[in-house]
Structures are given as C-alpha cells and as structure tokens.
Write an enzyme that holds these catalytic residues in place. Structure first.
Site, PDB file in Angstrom:
ATOM      1  CB  CYS A 123       6.768  -0.119 -17.850  1.00  0.00           C
ATOM      2  SG  CYS A 123       7.405   0.618 -19.351  1.00  0.00           S
ATOM      3  CD  GLU A 361      11.581   8.807  -9.641  1.00  0.00           C
ATOM      4  OE1 GLU A 361      12.153   8.323  -8.655  1.00  0.00           O
ATOM      5  OE2 GLU A 361      12.178   9.170 -10.664  1.00  0.00           O
TER       6      GLU A 361
HETATM    7  N1  COS Z   1      12.769  -1.849   0.086  1.00  0.00           N
HETATM    8  C1  COS Z   1      12.703  -3.206   0.140  1.00  0.00           C
HETATM    9  N2  COS Z   1      11.525  -3.858   0.421  1.00  0.00           N
HETATM   10  C2  COS Z   1      10.432  -3.096   0.614  1.00  0.00           C
HETATM   11  C3  COS Z   1      10.455  -1.694   0.546  1.00  0.00           C
HETATM   12  C4  COS Z   1      11.695  -1.071   0.277  1.00  0.00           C
HETATM   13  N3  COS Z   1      11.801   0.263   0.212  1.00  0.00           N
HETATM   14  N4  COS Z   1       9.210  -1.208   0.780  1.00  0.00           N
HETATM   15  C5  COS Z   1       8.417  -2.269   0.991  1.00  0.00           C
HETATM   16  N5  COS Z   1       9.167  -3.416   0.899  1.00  0.00           N
HETATM   17  C6  COS Z   1       8.691  -4.782   1.093  1.00  0.00           C
HETATM   18  C7  COS Z   1       8.035  -4.942   2.464  1.00  0.00           C
HETATM   19  O1  COS Z   1       9.002  -5.265   3.436  1.00  0.00           O
HETATM   20  C8  COS Z   1       7.070  -6.083   2.211  1.00  0.00           C
HETATM   21  O2  COS Z   1       7.832  -7.291   2.250  1.00  0.00           O
HETATM   22  P1  COS Z   1       7.184  -8.747   2.565  1.00  0.00           P
HETATM   23  O3  COS Z   1       6.533  -9.218   1.332  1.00  0.00           O
HETATM   24  O4  COS Z   1       8.376  -9.587   2.918  1.00  0.00           O
HETATM   25  O5  COS Z   1       6.219  -8.560   3.690  1.00  0.00           O
HETATM   26  C9  COS Z   1       6.624  -5.847   0.776  1.00  0.00           C
HETATM   27  O6  COS Z   1       7.648  -5.061   0.159  1.00  0.00           O
HETATM   28  C10 COS Z   1       5.300  -5.110   0.691  1.00  0.00           C
HETATM   29  O7  COS Z   1       5.424  -3.868   1.350  1.00  0.00           O
HETATM   30  P2  COS Z   1       4.170  -3.028   1.837  1.00  0.00           P
HETATM   31  O8  COS Z   1       3.280  -3.917   2.662  1.00  0.00           O
HETATM   32  O9  COS Z   1       4.695  -1.788   2.465  1.00  0.00           O
HETATM   33  O10 COS Z   1       3.433  -2.742   0.442  1.00  0.00           O
HETATM   34  P3  COS Z   1       2.153  -1.846   0.092  1.00  0.00           P
HETATM   35  O11 COS Z   1       1.387  -2.565  -0.941  1.00  0.00           O
HETATM   36  O12 COS Z   1       1.447  -1.427   1.331  1.00  0.00           O
HETATM   37  O13 COS Z   1       2.817  -0.588  -0.662  1.00  0.00           O
HETATM   38  C11 COS Z   1       3.766   1.589  -0.848  1.00  0.00           C
HETATM   39  C12 COS Z   1       3.703   0.270  -0.099  1.00  0.00           C
HETATM   40  C13 COS Z   1       2.461   2.324  -0.844  1.00  0.00           C
HETATM   41  C14 COS Z   1       4.834   2.411  -0.138  1.00  0.00           C
HETATM   42  C15 COS Z   1       4.223   1.326  -2.307  1.00  0.00           C
HETATM   43  O14 COS Z   1       3.227   0.650  -3.027  1.00  0.00           O
HETATM   44  C16 COS Z   1       4.600   2.572  -3.071  1.00  0.00           C
HETATM   45  O15 COS Z   1       5.728   3.092  -2.918  1.00  0.00           O
HETATM   46  N6  COS Z   1       3.711   3.082  -3.908  1.00  0.00           N
HETATM   47  C17 COS Z   1       4.017   4.233  -4.770  1.00  0.00           C
HETATM   48  C18 COS Z   1       4.553   3.754  -6.054  1.00  0.00           C
HETATM   49  C19 COS Z   1       5.200   4.859  -6.821  1.00  0.00           C
HETATM   50  O16 COS Z   1       6.066   5.559  -6.329  1.00  0.00           O
HETATM   51  N7  COS Z   1       4.807   5.001  -8.062  1.00  0.00           N
HETATM   52  C20 COS Z   1       5.357   5.995  -8.896  1.00  0.00           C
HETATM   53  C21 COS Z   1       5.563   5.462 -10.237  1.00  0.00           C
HETATM   54  S1  COS Z   1       7.131   4.958 -10.571  1.00  0.00           S
HETATM   55  S2  COS Z   1       7.852   6.538 -11.437  1.00  0.00           S
END
Ligand code: COS
Length: 382
Positions: A123, A361
C-alpha cells in the site's frame, strides 16, 4: 554474463509454461470477461510453489533467485497477465518485510504465506500521491504502545483479498520523503476495503481502495527504522520491476505468437499475409522487442542475484518491456485487421492488458525520470 539456462531453470520454465497453458489460458478469457477473482488458479499455483518466489527459505519459501523468478513470470504473463499479477503481487509486500523487518515480524507474516494460499498487498499509492510518493497523506502516530494509522490507499492490487498489508505512512509530516515509515498491518486490525475497481484490462487481478480508519497496530509492527520508509519503497520497486518486465515479455510473446499464426493462415491477394513484406516487418519488429525485453529483464534480475544495485537496469527493463508489450499487442491487433477488434479473436485482450504494464509499478514516464537521473548524475560505487 551468460544467460544459458541451467537444467533446473529449464525445468522451472517448463513447469510454469505447463501451468500457464493448462490452468491459466483455458479460463483467462472468462475471468477477463466477467472481471471475477481467480481463486481456484491461485490455490493450484500455491500448491505447485509458483507463488511467493522470493519468500526466503527460512520462512517456508523456495527462496529462488530473481532470474529464476523472471523466468517463471514470463510464462505466467504469457498465460494471462491479469492472473499473473494476482499470483505474483505478494512479492511487492514481501520485499520490505524481508529486507528490514524484525525477526518476529518475518516469522509471523512471511511464515503465514508459506502455510496457505494467502495474499499480502503493498500500500503505497494514494489518490493524490501516485508518481509523487512523498506527497502521501496517510499518517501513523504513536499512541501509548500502539501506532494509529489513518488514511486511504488506492489502486491496491489484491487489496480486497489480502491477509496483511505493507503500508507506507507519514510519521513526520514536515519532513517530505524523510518522514515516511513502513508498517505491517494485519487485515483484522480494522482495515476497510472501500472500492473494487472495474478495469480496462488485467481484469482477473483485483484492484481496490483500502482505508485505514484509526487502525491500531503494535509498535513493533514498524518495518525497519522510523522515517526510512521512502528508501525501502524504492528498494522494493528495484526488486520487483524486473518481474514486471518479464511478465511484459510474456504478454508480448503471446501477442506475437497469435499474430504469427494468423498471418500464416489469412490469405489476401492470393497468398498468406505472412508472405507480404509489410506484415513480415511487423512480425520481425515484434520478435526483436520480445528478445530484447527478455534480455533486459534477465539482466536486471541477475544484478539482484549478484547483490548489486540495479535501479537503472530495473527501470530500463520495466520501461522497455512494458512499452514493447503495448506496441507488440497493438501491432498484433493490426495484423488481424478488423478481426483483431472483435473479442472472439482474443488478441484484443492482450492490448488492453498490456496498457497496465506501462502504468503500474511506476509509469513509463517515471522510469524515464529514473533513467535520466541515473545517467545524467551516475551514482558513485555500487
Ligand atoms: N534505492 C535506494 N534509495 C533510493 C532509490 C533507490 N532506488 N531511489 C531514490 N532513493 C533515495 C535517494 O537517494 C534519496 O536519498 P536521500 O534522502 O538520502 O537524499 C531519496 O531516496 C529521495 O530520492 P529522490 O530525490 O529521487 O525522490 P523523488 O521524490 O524525486 O522521487 C521517484 C523519485 C519519482 C523516482 C519516485 O518517487 C518513484 O519511483 N515514484 C514512482 C512510484 C511508483 O512506482 N509507484 C507505483 C506504485 S507501487 S505498485
């Protein structure tokens, strides 16, 4: 890197293919038409060990590798991606627990999945927080020896049938992504299933809105450290997106096979349409996309098996395979011409199913965002 499958992997693929052919395909179109729940298929898949691929051995799972999992997921996706999504979605809920939960939580909740065909849901998404995870509004607040969870999650796969939920909630509303924590919430803690979605495709998978109205859980149901939930959610998606890529490969392969068969039989201008170069080029592009989707899925999975971070490769695989599945399924309908638009010909289901692969995802655009960030500002180290 050598992708020659071992004898065990070939046997696993054969078993999964056999299951897809004999247990999934014969009922897939009926479940799609009615949008009903494939419990019987789930029960059989669980008996055969085709569910919970990555459940660690110590909690009753088979503990197979990510590449092994991808091999199985392609076959299940070939059978029906809606049913495959129902069968494999426990993976999303399992990963945060396996990665960071206490031993007691692992024993209790991972253990349950090995004792019966139970489901668990992940979730994360909310009505106003889809791609932008850190905009979530669900909260978790301490009250004595309990956490109190308040909020609503949408598009939750298997949500209506889950026994427990991996829930992400704000524990510090002012801290953005650094204020999110992750919890295990058992269904009987007071979880409410609000809405069953009626979807365009993958209609045999269940998608629900789930509400947590002041749901109280013990303090020890926090997974990992407080305010570390965002990273845990990203680490989870890194681990599950190769499986989605594999499932997309299966959908594309199914569409390609249908198009090939039809093109060999359908005669226009005196020859089977497979003899026309215009059709051959479409079939050739389908074959290339299936081949490259599989390689990308395998590559992203093997990195996980090697214990390496695969954020970039996982997004490459998910975005390429999902986009390819949509393109291949659309072209397969085109090869069928007007018949492709008629439900009786079955190929239209694949086009509807493929669309969801580009959405869940992480949308195709979010994958590109990750790819752009990872390539413009490559991380140092592994
Ligand atoms: N593994 C480990 N850490 C990660 C990571 C990963 N793959 N991706 C990001 N982080 C960490 C970053 O290093 C950063 O760390 P710090 O707090 O130390 O600076 C933190 O997480 C925030 O990362 P970021 O600034 O890239 O976050 P954003 O808010 O810009 O979001 C995206 C990044 C857009 C890529 C993310 O929100 C995302 O994947 N969204 C889609 C969600 C999704 O797939 N939803 C589907 C529903 S689930 S079925």
């Amino acid at each position: 890197m050598d992708f020659t499958l071992t004898d065990e992997q070939l046997a696993m693929r054969e078993m999964a293919h056999d299951f897809a052919e004999k247990e999934i395909r014969p009922v897939a179109w009926e479940y799609d038409r009615d949008g009903t729940w494939p419990q019987k298929v789930i029960d059989k898949a669980w008996e055969l060990g085709l569910m919970n691929a990555h459940l660690p051995v110590e909690y009753g799972g088979s503990g197979i590798g990510y590449l092994d999992g991808a091999i199985v997921e392609e076959e299940l996706g070939w059978g029906c991606s809606g049913i495959a999504t129902s069968l494999t979605c426990n993976g999303l809920a399992i990963v945060p627990v396996a990665l960071a939960a206490s031993e007691a939580l692992k024993k209790e909740y991972l253990g349950r999945l090995s004792q019966g065909p139970l489901l668990a849901s992940f979730c994360l998404t909310e009505p106003d927080a889809g791609s932008d995870v850190s905009a979530m509004k669900t909260t978790a607040t301490r009250k004595g020896d309990r956490w109190v969870i308040n909020g609503s999650k949408c598009f939750i796969t298997n949500g209506e049938y889950a026994d427990w939920y991996t829930v992400f909630a704000k524990t510090d509303k002012e801290a953005g992504h650094r204020g999110i924590s992750c919890f295990v919430v058992p269904r009987d803690a007071g979880v409410v299933v609000d809405k069953h979605e009626d979807k365009m495709g993958q209609r045999a998978s269940n998608t629900a809105t789930i509400t947590f109205p002041e749901v109280e859980i013990p303090l020890d149901h926090l997974i990992g450290e407080e305010n570390q939930g965002f990273k845990l959610s990203m680490m989870t998606l890194d681990r599950t997106r190769p499986g989605v890529a594999a499932m997309a490969t299966g959908v594309a392969r199914a569409a390609m096979e249908m198009a090939q068969e039809y093109a060999k039989q359908r005669v226009q201008f005196g020859v089977p349409i497979a003899m026309h170069q215009a059709i051959q080029f479409m079939l050739a592009d389908m074959a290339t996309k299936v081949y490259l989707s599989r390689l990308a899925a395998y590559n992203a999975a093997v990195l996980l098996d090697q214990g390496k971070r695969n954020t970039l490769e996982s997004s490459h695989a998910k975005r390429f395979a999902a986009d390819s599945a949509m393109e291949v399924a659309t072209d397969a309908v085109q090869v069928f011409g007007g018949y492709g638009f008629i439900k009786e010909y079955k190929v239209e289901k694949l086009m509807r199913d493929a669309k969801l692969l580009q959405l869940y995802e992480g949308t195709a655009q979010i994958q590109r965002m990750v790819i752009a960030r990872e390539t413009l500002l490559p991380r140092q180290g592994g």
